[in-house]
Design a protein around this motif. Sequence first.
Motif: not given
Length: 89
Positions: A40-41, A33-36, A5-11
Amino acid sequence: MNNEILKISSKSNPNAVAGAIAGMIKEKGRVEMQAIGAGALNQSMKAVAVARSYVAASGIDLVCVPAFCIVKVEGEDKTGMKIIVKEAK
């Protein structure tokens, strides 16, 4: 099933994430992918748009399937977005 799972952040760098998406699509045919959070989205969607251009030369088009998910962050449940990206058939 894809366990990575690619965990995506706002950075997250959208171009770097796009490269990872393109590589996983070519290797496995899909990526999750996961975005919180909104930032991030936003980075996730930019990455998908860039990844589409990366794989287009190979005759591949991508589709996204969004869903809500619950992610544990420091012992606390957070609602996030799960985005499955796969080849369009």
